[in-house]
Design a protein around this motif. Structure first.
Motif, PDB file in Angstrom:
ATOM      1  N   LEU A  81       0.866  -1.174   0.000  1.00 19.99           N
ATOM      2  CA  LEU A  81       0.000   0.000   0.000  1.00 19.99           C
ATOM      3  C   LEU A  81       0.902   1.223   0.000  1.00 19.99           C
ATOM      4  O   LEU A  81       1.720   1.396   0.912  1.00 19.99           O
ATOM      5  N   ASP A  82       0.801   2.040  -1.038  1.00 26.60           N
ATOM      6  CA  ASP A  82       1.685   3.205  -1.199  1.00 26.60           C
ATOM      7  C   ASP A  82       3.152   2.808  -1.066  1.00 26.60           C
ATOM      8  O   ASP A  82       3.951   3.487  -0.419  1.00 26.60           O
ATOM      9  N   ASN A  83       3.490   1.666  -1.649  1.00 29.77           N
ATOM     10  CA  ASN A  83       4.867   1.151  -1.666  1.00 29.77           C
ATOM     11  C   ASN A  83       5.362   0.722  -0.290  1.00 29.77           C
ATOM     12  O   ASN A  83       6.563   0.515  -0.082  1.00 29.77           O
ATOM     13  N   VAL A  84       4.449   0.576   0.676  1.00 26.45           N
ATOM     14  CA  VAL A  84       4.796   0.036   1.988  1.00 26.45           C
ATOM     15  C   VAL A  84       4.403  -1.442   1.999  1.00 26.45           C
ATOM     16  O   VAL A  84       3.234  -1.773   1.766  1.00 26.45           O
ATOM     17  N   PRO A  85       5.343  -2.355   2.253  1.00 24.94           N
ATOM     18  CA  PRO A  85       5.030  -3.782   2.211  1.00 24.94           C
ATOM     19  C   PRO A  85       3.998  -4.187   3.268  1.00 24.94           C
ATOM     20  O   PRO A  85       4.030  -3.727   4.406  1.00 24.94           O
ATOM     21  N   CYS A  86       3.085  -5.057   2.851  1.00 24.03           N
ATOM     22  CA  CYS A  86       2.083  -5.642   3.739  1.00 24.03           C
ATOM     23  C   CYS A  86       2.319  -7.154   3.798  1.00 24.03           C
ATOM     24  O   CYS A  86       3.014  -7.727   2.961  1.00 24.03           O
ATOM     25  N   TYR A  87       1.698  -7.790   4.776  1.00 26.39           N
ATOM     26  CA  TYR A  87       1.876  -9.236   4.931  1.00 26.39           C
ATOM     27  C   TYR A  87       0.953  -9.989   3.978  1.00 26.39           C
ATOM     28  O   TYR A  87      -0.244  -9.689   3.888  1.00 26.39           O
ATOM     29  N   GLY A  88       1.524 -10.962   3.251  1.00 23.57           N
ATOM     30  CA  GLY A  88       0.744 -11.703   2.270  1.00 23.57           C
ATOM     31  C   GLY A  88       0.458 -13.135   2.652  1.00 23.57           C
ATOM     32  O   GLY A  88       0.071 -13.924   1.792  1.00 23.57           O
ATOM     33  N   GLY A  89       0.630 -13.494   3.905  1.00 23.71           N
ATOM     34  CA  GLY A  89       0.469 -14.886   4.308  1.00 23.71           C
ATOM     35  C   GLY A  89      -0.884 -15.223   4.882  1.00 23.71           C
ATOM     36  O   GLY A  89      -1.015 -16.191   5.642  1.00 23.71           O
ATOM     37  N   LEU A  90      -1.907 -14.434   4.545  1.00 24.68           N
ATOM     38  CA  LEU A  90      -3.268 -14.737   4.988  1.00 24.68           C
ATOM     39  C   LEU A  90      -4.051 -15.281   3.800  1.00 24.68           C
ATOM     40  O   LEU A  90      -3.468 -15.786   2.844  1.00 24.68           O
ATOM     41  N   ALA A  91      -5.372 -15.191   3.834  1.00 29.35           N
ATOM     42  CA  ALA A  91      -6.184 -15.659   2.713  1.00 29.35           C
ATOM     43  C   ALA A  91      -5.941 -14.779   1.489  1.00 29.35           C
ATOM     44  O   ALA A  91      -5.266 -13.747   1.568  1.00 29.35           O
ATOM     45  N   ALA A  92      -6.523 -15.175   0.357  1.00 27.75           N
ATOM     46  CA  ALA A  92      -6.194 -14.575  -0.933  1.00 27.75           C
ATOM     47  C   ALA A  92      -6.252 -13.055  -0.943  1.00 27.75           C
ATOM     48  O   ALA A  92      -5.374 -12.386  -1.495  1.00 27.75           O
ATOM     49  N   ALA A  93      -7.282 -12.468  -0.342  1.00 25.29           N
ATOM     50  CA  ALA A  93      -7.464 -11.018  -0.402  1.00 25.29           C
ATOM     51  C   ALA A  93      -7.335 -10.349   0.958  1.00 25.29           C
ATOM     52  O   ALA A  93      -7.703  -9.188   1.118  1.00 25.29           O
ATOM     53  N   ASP A  94      -6.825 -11.083   1.947  1.00 28.50           N
ATOM     54  CA  ASP A  94      -6.606 -10.523   3.282  1.00 28.50           C
ATOM     55  C   ASP A  94      -5.137 -10.173   3.467  1.00 28.50           C
ATOM     56  O   ASP A  94      -4.251 -10.854   2.941  1.00 28.50           O
ATOM     57  N   SER A  95      -4.882  -9.125   4.248  1.00 30.07           N
ATOM     58  CA  SER A  95      -3.508  -8.727   4.485  1.00 30.07           C
ATOM     59  C   SER A  95      -3.423  -7.945   5.790  1.00 30.07           C
ATOM     60  O   SER A  95      -4.444  -7.605   6.402  1.00 30.07           O
ATOM     61  N   PHE A  96      -2.188  -7.651   6.201  1.00 30.60           N
ATOM     62  CA  PHE A  96      -1.928  -6.858   7.412  1.00 30.60           C
ATOM     63  C   PHE A  96      -0.802  -5.889   7.118  1.00 30.60           C
ATOM     64  O   PHE A  96       0.213  -6.275   6.529  1.00 30.60           O
ATOM     65  N   ILE A  97      -0.982  -4.637   7.516  1.00 29.93           N
ATOM     66  CA  ILE A  97       0.080  -3.652   7.410  1.00 29.93           C
ATOM     67  C   ILE A  97       0.388  -3.130   8.806  1.00 29.93           C
ATOM     68  O   ILE A  97      -0.507  -2.743   9.556  1.00 29.93           O
ATOM     69  N   GLY A  98       1.660  -3.173   9.188  1.00 29.25           N
ATOM     70  CA  GLY A  98       2.093  -2.675  10.491  1.00 29.25           C
ATOM     71  C   GLY A  98       2.553  -1.242  10.409  1.00 29.25           C
ATOM     72  O   GLY A  98       3.082  -0.801   9.375  1.00 29.25           O
ATOM     73  N   VAL A  99       2.393  -0.504  11.488  1.00 29.55           N
ATOM     74  CA  VAL A  99       2.681   0.934  11.447  1.00 29.55           C
ATOM     75  C   VAL A  99       4.172   1.226  11.390  1.00 29.55           C
ATOM     76  O   VAL A  99       4.579   2.328  10.977  1.00 29.55           O
ATOM     77  N   THR A 100       5.036   0.285  11.782  1.00 29.97           N
ATOM     78  CA  THR A 100       6.470   0.544  11.726  1.00 29.97           C
ATOM     79  C   THR A 100       7.104   0.096  10.409  1.00 29.97           C
ATOM     80  O   THR A 100       8.289   0.336  10.183  1.00 29.97           O
ATOM     81  N   GLU A 101       6.314  -0.551   9.545  1.00 25.50           N
ATOM     82  CA  GLU A 101       6.835  -0.910   8.222  1.00 25.50           C
ATOM     83  C   GLU A 101       7.052   0.375   7.420  1.00 25.50           C
ATOM     84  O   GLU A 101       6.251   1.304   7.485  1.00 25.50           O
TER      85      GLU A 101
END
Length: 390
Positions: A81-101
């Motif tokens: 998201l806006d070139n900030v990496p998110c976690y891709g190890g959930l279901a197909a369209a689910d993800s997590f972005i941490g504030v310190t990434e």
């Protein structure tokens, strides 16, 4: 723990008073004055709910989201998201972005290592502000998810779901940071000038939620809270939760102790209480507004919720020499009242104090929660499981 029974009310009784517009609600600063002037029994008789608040960097925070894809479908393997990496190890369209990434290839980091202009907290703030962010998803292609690339701008309203999920918030006490070396140190507590040139601290003192409920008597799984300008919930103890710290006679821990895991619907939140931040030489984080209502069920709870700034002692730690090695020692204890004065004396030296927590915003949160309760917009919940504390 045994309680006196001169005052004995239930959360259901308090909620009935909220519904009828008769509940007496005060913020934690007002409760401290009331307990000091009238004692805990009279304070408990007069007050039904005490509201607390804090607005401070909370690095252990992030967003779980679903990006609501359309055919052809993609199984998200790598997501940004806006070139900030998110976690891709959930279901197909689910993800997590941490504030310190942090954003990839930040030009500022190349000039000043550890310094970034943009991170996960900024992404979340932009979404809550109603701005669009750029979604990029890479997949490796499967029979059921054949698409390999998805790129588009997306807003918070277009996300299928967006949950603020914070594994560790609302620290119950924390270190005051100084630097005894002869060069500046860049830390998660902010820049620390050489030779103890400043002392940085992060708490809202007597307004801080867990100082007002030090033994978690009313705060637990399912407690409804103010989170980011909307309604959230405590979902258990946070990571690094310490249930048995040394305490002073007021029950206040003398070191970092209790923490909370919390969640809330980002689509209900207000960007005033969700702010992406950057620390020079360290990285990114996010300031989060959080407030907890404390039902005054009896006079002992009134006593704890009446804590004064002068009764909160915080450890001063050197972040310069051996903090990273886990060997830092406590140099002294200072009260929150002393910290608010603008300077403290450590090792015979007058040191300027610098807050990372906004006191004015913390008070605003406590008062906003107070207004919600008084207007019948916010009701209290009974904790469904206790958070461990001794």
């Amino acid at each position: 723990m045994a309680f006196n029974k001169q005052v004995n009310r239930t959360i259901d009784e308090i909620n009935q008073k909220i519904k009828s517009g008769k509940a007496v609600v005060v913020n934690a600063r007002q409760m401290a004055s009331l307990v000091r002037d009238k004692g805990k029994v009279e304070a408990a008789r007069e007050v039904d709910v005490v509201t607390t608040g804090t607005f401070s960097p909370m690095c252990s925070s992030g967003m779980i989201f679903n990006f609501a894809q359309k055919p052809p479908m993609i199984k998200g393997h790598k997501i940004w998201l806006d070139n900030v990496p998110c976690y891709g190890g959930l279901a197909a369209a689910d993800s997590f972005i941490g504030v310190t990434e942090t954003t990839e290839n930040d030009p500022l980091n190349k000039v000043y290592p550890g310094t970034f202009t943009y991170g996960g907290g900024h992404v979340i703030e932009n979404l809550v502000r109603g701005n669009s962010v750029h979604l990029r998803v890479q997949g490796y292609g499967t029979d059921c998810y054949p698409r390999k690339l998805l790129e588009k701008d997306i807003t918070l309203g277009e996300l299928k779901s967006a949950v603020l999920f914070n594994p560790r918030n609302a620290y119950q006490n924390y270190n005051c940071a100084v630097n005894l070396t002869n060069r500046i140190k860049y830390t998660y507590m902010g820049p620390l000038r050489a030779n103890m040139g400043n002392l940085n601290f992060a708490t809202a003192g007597s307004l801080s939620p867990l100082f007002n409920d030090p033994y978690f008597l009313t705060t637990g799984l399912g407690t409804r809270i103010f989170l980011g300008g909307g309604t959230g919930y405590v979902i258990g103890e946070g990571t690094q939760h310490n249930p048995d710290p040394p305490r002073n006679e007021r029950g206040i821990p003398k070191m970092p102790a209790g923490t909370l895991m919390v969640k809330g619907d980002l689509k209900q939140m207000n960007h005033r209480y969700i702010r992406g931040i950057s620390f020079a030489g360290y990285g990114c984080s996010m300031a989060v507004g959080l407030g907890i209502p404390i039902p005054v069920l009896n006079e002992d709870i009134a006593w704890y919720a009446g804590v004064d700034d002068s009764e909160i002692h915080m450890p001063v730690i050197d972040y310069g020499y051996e903090y990273g090695a886990g060997k830092a020692k406590i140099l002294a204890y200072v009260t929150y009242e002393q910290l608010l004065s603008g300077s403290v004396e450590i090792n015979d030296k007058k040191v300027t104090t610098v807050p990372l927590t906004s006191y004015s915003m913390s008070l605003e949160i406590a008062d906003q929660l107070k207004d919600w309760i008084q207007s019948g917009e916010f009701f209290l919940t009974q904790a469904q499981d206790k958070i461990e504390s001794n």
